[in-house]
Design an enzyme around this catalytic site. Structure first.
Site, PDB file in Angstrom:
ATOM      1  CG  ASN A 298     -22.602  12.760 -79.424  1.00 14.93           C
ATOM      2  OD1 ASN A 298     -22.603  13.996 -79.485  1.00 14.93           O
ATOM      3  ND2 ASN A 298     -22.481  12.012 -80.482  1.00 14.93           N
ATOM      4  CB  CYS A 300     -18.493  13.756 -82.561  1.00 15.09           C
ATOM      5  SG  CYS A 300     -17.375  12.359 -82.610  1.00 15.09           S
ATOM      6  CD  GLU A 302     -22.412  13.545 -83.353  1.00 19.44           C
ATOM      7  OE1 GLU A 302     -21.478  14.217 -82.880  1.00 19.44           O
ATOM      8  OE2 GLU A 302     -22.332  12.326 -83.573  1.00 19.44           O
TER       9      GLU A 302
END
Ligand code: UDP
Length: 628
Positions: A298, A300, A302
């Site tokens: 995704n 960011c 994580e």
């Protein structure tokens, strides 16, 4: 008097509302079938339904809602809603912001994270673009690996023309993101990935160093074993770039030169990040069921997902889980932590079923794996409260224990859910039945250093399966930490005091826990706040501040980049998915330091890595001082 004979709220909602107000004078419980609601739950639900009715959005039936939830065989709603409601209103836990923004609304899309595929064909490219637009509209972020798109200049048989390459297709989605703007609530975020072997990789790396390019994208280079091998194990560092179309060699490059280019670009503009797909897939027990490795994350970073998978996240606010001792010091409440993990694992599992997915394929893939991302926020604030330095042996030990407990209890709860509700549909096709788990710390940390007993849990998984393919993720909590007024995810605080200048004067915003400590030691005054604000928001080197405070209340800039990596590694060891973390570096580091950080990151088993050299971004989002 609020309802009509068939249990629907009266057509005249104003009349229903006025009865509700009258009821407020009494303490009452409300019963529908077997369900009990206390006064304030009842009120908030009714108000919500009344407001929907006022907007003409929905024909309201309180009874229908309860029947729906019961039919989905979710928790005993009335019992659990009290628990969930209390967890959220106390800000002990918050689900990711799409859940808060969209639940009960027309969109009903509750997940923050999505990954879409990107196959090498015009129809497939446009299908992914339209899927992405629908995700942006509902508040989600999308990750796409563009490596299967043929390189710029390659042939296009049907038109006898030349391919425009993956970077140009990223521009299309960038524009779509700009236009859609997620219903005005939050802007779409994208992760664009190209793997190191792709012939356009160099162009991709340097593409974003200019301002205004792909502004709605985070970009990352995907790393596999072959590249890492060329980099660290071969003397010449020779590495071959191949065409995605037929895998034929296109060009030979030097792995050191490529990593230097990445490091220099990240030094200049904080991008690209690195994604270590070799590490992501090392304990990927799901690969067997999907017959493929994970190849995208995704925005960011994580959350790695398969194409069309989504994930809903939620974060426990750790600073709330402390007990005050008789001597005024604080202790972490492990019992409450365990209980909160169990309840919120259930909460996130429920979300999968009440979620409205933006495209049918996402509905299918998300329910096949039932992936959830339970995480934490307020880590730095918790360490401040316990007076333990973030970057100390004790600090790392505590963070490791917190991380291990998060996955352990959440997986244990997921097994309990498997018993009552069933394992996730693809569970038997994964490596879980063979006794493997997606937790690197279990394999790579010496057994005597584990604080939970993993073997009995593994036996239970073998016997009963597990409800959610993976259960834990540490998110950035950009919005959530603002709502809960705590530090972001597992990040150290960026500044302890910062100044805001407005027309009527100067104001100081001080971290709540530091403010308390300064007051307790008679150090709280405008002069000292000004000194801290001018000192980059840090206490370091301010003579009036005692040394212990300077050591305990550390900021992101006080912490050496190697310690940032260490903290990420400590969390990553026990987290099924990954960690959102920025490796902050001071302005005067060199690109060579950035390269060093990459090598250390890989050594520590990190799944990805983003550096941010102070002052290197055109638009620095977090300023120590702001003026308006
Ligand atoms: N995200 C997004 N747009 C935003 C912020 C976040 O699409 O403006 C997505 C992105 O996938 C990110 C994830 O939401 O990785 C979680 O971000 P965060 O924890 O900051 O979300 P919050 O729930 O706090 O809003």
């Amino acid at each position: 008097q609020i309802f009509d004979k068939s249990g629907n709220i009266k057509q005249d909602v104003e009349e229903a509302k006025s009865y509700l107000e009258k009821l407020d004078a009494f303490d009452y419980k409300f019963k529908v079938g077997d369900y009990f609601f206390n006064k304030w739950h009842f009120r908030s639900l009714i108000n919500h339904y009344v407001s929907l009715a006022n907007k003409g959005q929905m024909k309201i039936s309180f009874k229908d809602l309860l029947t729906l939830l019961a039919a989905k065989k979710l928790d005993n709603y009335a019992d659990k809603i009290t628990e969930y409601f209390e967890l959220m209103t106390a800000q002990d836990f918050l689900p990711n912001s799409p859940t808060m923004m969209n639940a009960g609304g027309r969109l009903g899309q509750l997940s923050a994270c999505f990954v879409l595929g990107m196959e090498d064909g015009m129809e497939q490219i446009m299908k992914s673009t339209s899927d992405a637009a629908l995700i942006f509209k509902s508040g989600g972020g999308v990750g796409i690996n563009y490596s299967d798109l043929r390189e710029e200049g390659d042939i296009v048989a049907s038109t006898s023309g030349v391919a425009s390459g993956p970077v140009s297709f990223m521009n299309i989605i960038n524009t779509v993101t700009e236009v859609v703007k997620q219903g005005g609530k939050r802007r779409g975020a994208n992760m664009g990935i190209i793997e190191a072997w792709h012939p356009d990789v160099e162009k991709f790396i340097t593409n974003k160093t200019e301002p205004g390019v792909l502004e709605n994208f985070n970009v990352s280079v995907g790393i596999w074993e072959d590249f890492w091998h060329a980099l660290v194990n071969t003397s010449d560092g020779n590495y071959i770039l191949r065409s995605p179309r037929d895998k034929k060699p296109v060009k030979e490059i030097n792995a050191h030169q490529l990593i230097d280019l990445i490091a220099l670009s990240a030094w200049k503009s904080a991008e690209p990040g690195l994604i270590f797909f070799d590490q992501i897939n090392k304990y990927n027990v799901f690969a067997k069921a999907r017959k493929a490795p994970l190849r995208a994350t995704n925005p960011c970073g994580e959350q790695s997902l398969y194409p069309y998978e989504s994930c809903n996240l939620g974060s426990i606010n750790l600073v709330n889980l402390v007990k005050r001792q008789a001597d005024g010091t604080y202790e972490f409440d492990w019992q409450r932590y365990e209980e909160t993990i169990r309840k919120t694992t259930r909460f996130l599992d429920n979300i999968i079923d009440v979620n409205t997915y933006p495209v049918p394929e996402i509905n299918v893939a998300s329910k096949e794996s039932r992936r959830i991302g339970l995480g934490v926020m307020g880590v730095a604030d918790l360490l401040y409260k316990l007076k333990i330095p973030y970057n100390s042996q004790e600090g790392y030990e505590l963070q490791s224990k917190l991380s291990e407990a998060l996955s352990y209890y959440s997986m244990e709860e997921s097994v309990a859910l498997a018993k009552s509700r069933g394992e996730f549909p693809l569970c038997s096709k994964t490596e879980y039945p063979e006794g493997k788990i997606p937790i690197s710390g279990y394999y790579e940390r010496p057994k005597e250093s584990h604080s939970c007993d993993w073997d009995p849990l593994i036996d239970k998984i073998k016997k009963h399966g597990i409800r959610n393919v993976l259960t834990t993720t540490v998110a950035p909590t950009g919005t959530l930490s603002m709502i809960a007024d705590c530090s972001n995810g597992m990040e150290p605080a960026f500044a302890l005091v910062f100044e805001k200048r407005v027309t009527v004067g100067r104001f100081f915003y001080t971290n709540k826990i530091v403010e308390e400590a300064l007051k307790e030691h008679d150090l709280y005054n405008d002069e000292i706040l000004e000194k801290i604000a001018d000192n980059y928001g840090s206490l370091k080197g301010i003579p009036e501040i005692p040394q212990w405070m300077q050591d305990v209340y550390v900021t992101a800039m006080d912490i050496h980049w190697a310690d940032h990596l260490m903290a990420q590694g400590v969390w990553q060891d026990w987290i099924g998915n990954a960690i959102a973390k920025t490796i902050n570096m001071p302005y005067d580091v060199t690109a060579e330091d950035v390269k060093c950080a990459y090598l250390l990151a890989h050594e520590l088993g990190l799944k990805g890595m983003t550096v941010y050299r102070d002052g290197s971004r055109h638009k620095q989002v977090l300023h120590m001082t702001s003026e308006n």
